[in-house]
Scaffold this motif. Structure first.
Motif, short mmCIF file in Angstrom:
data_model
loop_
_atom_site.label_atom_id
_atom_site.label_comp_id
_atom_site.label_asym_id
_atom_site.label_seq_id
_atom_site.Cartn_x
_atom_site.Cartn_y
_atom_site.Cartn_z
N ILE A 281 0.56 69.29 -12.31
CA ILE A 281 -0.21 69.59 -13.52
C ILE A 281 -1.11 68.42 -13.93
CG2 ILE A 281 1.69 68.82 -14.99
CD1 ILE A 281 -0.85 71.55 -15.81
N ASN A 282 -0.61 67.19 -13.77
CA ASN A 282 -1.42 66.03 -14.16
C ASN A 282 -2.62 65.86 -13.24
OD1 ASN A 282 0.31 65.12 -16.35
ND2 ASN A 282 1.79 64.58 -14.76
N THR A 283 -2.42 66.12 -11.95
CA THR A 283 -3.53 66.06 -11.01
C THR A 283 -4.52 67.18 -11.28
OG1 THR A 283 -2.08 65.12 -9.32
CG2 THR A 283 -4.16 66.05 -8.57
N PHE A 284 -3.97 68.33 -11.64
CA PHE A 284 -4.80 69.51 -11.90
C PHE A 284 -5.72 69.27 -13.09
CE2 PHE A 284 -5.48 73.83 -13.62
CZ PHE A 284 -5.97 74.46 -12.49
N LEU A 285 -5.25 68.51 -14.09
CA LEU A 285 -6.02 68.29 -15.30
C LEU A 285 -6.76 66.97 -15.31
CD1 LEU A 285 -3.67 69.64 -18.12
CD2 LEU A 285 -5.77 70.67 -17.23
N CYS A 286 -6.73 66.24 -14.20
CA CYS A 286 -7.40 64.94 -14.18
C CYS A 286 -8.90 65.12 -14.37
CB CYS A 286 -7.11 64.22 -12.87
SG CYS A 286 -7.87 64.98 -11.42
N PRO A 287 -9.56 64.11 -14.95
CA PRO A 287 -11.01 64.23 -15.21
C PRO A 287 -11.79 64.49 -13.93
CG PRO A 287 -10.08 62.32 -16.33
CD PRO A 287 -9.01 62.85 -15.41
N THR A 288 -12.76 65.35 -14.02
CA THR A 288 -13.62 65.64 -12.88
C THR A 288 -15.07 65.48 -13.31
OG1 THR A 288 -13.80 67.99 -13.43
CG2 THR A 288 -11.95 67.33 -12.01
N ASN B 56 -13.04 72.85 -17.58
CA ASN B 56 -12.82 73.89 -18.59
C ASN B 56 -12.12 75.10 -17.98
OD1 ASN B 56 -13.98 72.40 -20.66
ND2 ASN B 56 -16.03 73.22 -20.29
N LYS B 57 -12.47 75.46 -16.75
CA LYS B 57 -11.79 76.56 -16.07
C LYS B 57 -10.31 76.24 -15.88
CE LYS B 57 -15.78 78.32 -13.46
NZ LYS B 57 -16.36 78.50 -12.09
N ARG B 58 -10.03 74.99 -15.51
CA ARG B 58 -8.64 74.59 -15.31
C ARG B 58 -7.86 74.64 -16.62
NH1 ARG B 58 -8.87 69.45 -11.05
NH2 ARG B 58 -9.94 70.56 -9.37
N LYS B 59 -8.50 74.23 -17.70
CA LYS B 59 -7.84 74.29 -19.00
C LYS B 59 -7.51 75.73 -19.38
CE LYS B 59 -9.76 70.09 -21.11
NZ LYS B 59 -10.63 69.56 -22.19
#
Length: 383
Positions: A268-275, A282-285
């Motif tokens: 989850i932390n990798t998934f939400l890391c800044p891109t 925003n899609k991931r959120k």
């Protein structure tokens, strides 16, 4: 927020430091639409205490090496403890000595005056804390204290003489405390529409931990030191208090991250890391939000991620029981267990919802399907 006034009492004997602090506050206030009002003293005289009693201050900025009326250096720690207990004013310690031993927290903060921009760091911290409204919540003219004053001074309660009762099994002190607390909650909890995630959890007083044993109560989250798993107590509070139970009953708490891994194929932390791609972020959120709001997770109850507890969900399928300890001589159940660590308590308001959903999950029943046409036809036919 508008042009809010932050009132600060400075206890400092160096006028140059006071002037520097005021200049920094003035500069930052113009950017943030704040106004600062300062009152300063160079000694811990009786006038300081009178001022604290008569006027409201949002913050104190304190030098711990000030003299008192007799020209003797007074313990700054004693002064801080007194202010916290009697006035509940947040205190900022601005010192050139970084070795000062103070148990810091959000409202008792130490700043090192010897580093660059120390005044700016201090003032910005004060503004951030002020924006939480904590200084007004704690002040005597605001909700908690003013409501308590109305209850006691105007005595909106029942006849006090009703509590004149002597019994070893009844405590008037505890009863009155609960009664007044119930009125405070009724008066102040008039908005049940919007809560901060931190409100779900309650910190546990250190006095509740006895030696190597911890007390079990309804809604308490504990961590098993043997398997490193987390559990939530669901025994009814009355059963625990009256010791009318055979075993402690817990619900295991799953790692929310492990559940997300199944849905997003990653951490989850990798998934939400800044891109670099804001749209992708925003899609991931939104995907995380959809996972949390997914109604098919009927046997999980997600609890929010806060400072006390992070990324967990209560699993209604994993019910665990533990034998309580007993006094061998009197065969009496004890409300303590060993090899566990207290994490937090869940607020009773939220615990009621958890218990309700838990029993709803286990009491759900299957309803047979009707033959659609016959079911519809039954409403159309007349006698």
């Amino acid at each position: 927020m508008g042009n809010e006034i932050i009132k600060i009492l400075i206890l400092e004997d160096n006028q140059d430091e006071i002037n520097s602090l005021k200049a920094t506050a003035q500069r930052l206030a113009e950017e943030k639409w704040f106004t600062f009002e300062f009152t300063s003293y160079s000694k811990l005289t009786s006038e300081v205490y009178e001022t604290l009693i008569r006027y409201h201050f949002d913050f104190l900025i304190v030098d711990l090496t000030l003299e008192n009326d007799q020209g003797i250096n007074q313990s700054g720690t004693d002064f801080i403890n007194m202010v916290f207990k009697k006035f509940h004013v947040p205190i900022m310690i601005n010192s050139w000595d970084p070795s000062i031993d103070i148990d810091e927290n959000s409202l008792l903060k130490k700043f090192n005056n010897s580093i660059e921009n120390s005044d700016e760091l201090l003032v910005k911290y004060i503004m951030d804390i002020f924006k939480t409204w904590i200084t007004k919540v704690l002040w005597r003219d605001w909700p908690i204290n003013s409501t308590l004053t109305d209850l006691i001074y105007k005595w909106y309660l029942s006849d006090i003489k009703s509590w004149v009762y002597e019994s070893e099994l009844f405590s008037s002190e505890e009863s009155l405390s609960r009664y007044i607390l119930a009125h405070l909650e009724s008066k102040l909890s008039n908005n049940y529409t919007s809560y901060h995630p931190e409100e779900v959890y309650l910190k546990v007083w250190s006095s509740e931990i006895r030696d190597d044993k911890i007390r079990i109560k309804n809604g308490r989250i504990v961590k098993c030191l043997e398997n490193q798993k987390y559990y939530l107590t669901i025994n009814p509070a009355c059963d625990l208090e009256q010791k009318k139970f055979e075993k402690f009953m817990f619900l295991e708490i799953d790692d929310l991250n492990s559940i997300f891994c199944q849905e997003i194929n990653g951490d989850i932390n990798t998934f939400l890391c800044p891109t670099t791609n804001e749209n992708e972020r925003n899609k991931r959120k939104r995907k995380i939000q959809n996972i949390i709001n997914n109604k098919q997770w009927s046997f999980w109850f997600i609890i929010p991620r806060v400072s006390l507890f992070r990324w967990w969900m209560i699993n209604f399928k994993k019910v665990v029981t533990i034998d309580p300890e007993a006094d061998a001589d009197r065969n009496e159940l004890k409300l303590f267990i060993t090899w566990y660590e207290i994490i937090a308590d869940i607020s009773p308001l939220f615990m009621k919802d958890i218990i309700s959903k838990f029993w709803s999950y286990y009491s759900r029943q299957w309803t047979p399907d009707y033959e659609c046409w016959l079911y519809f036809k039954s409403f159309l036919e007349t006698e």
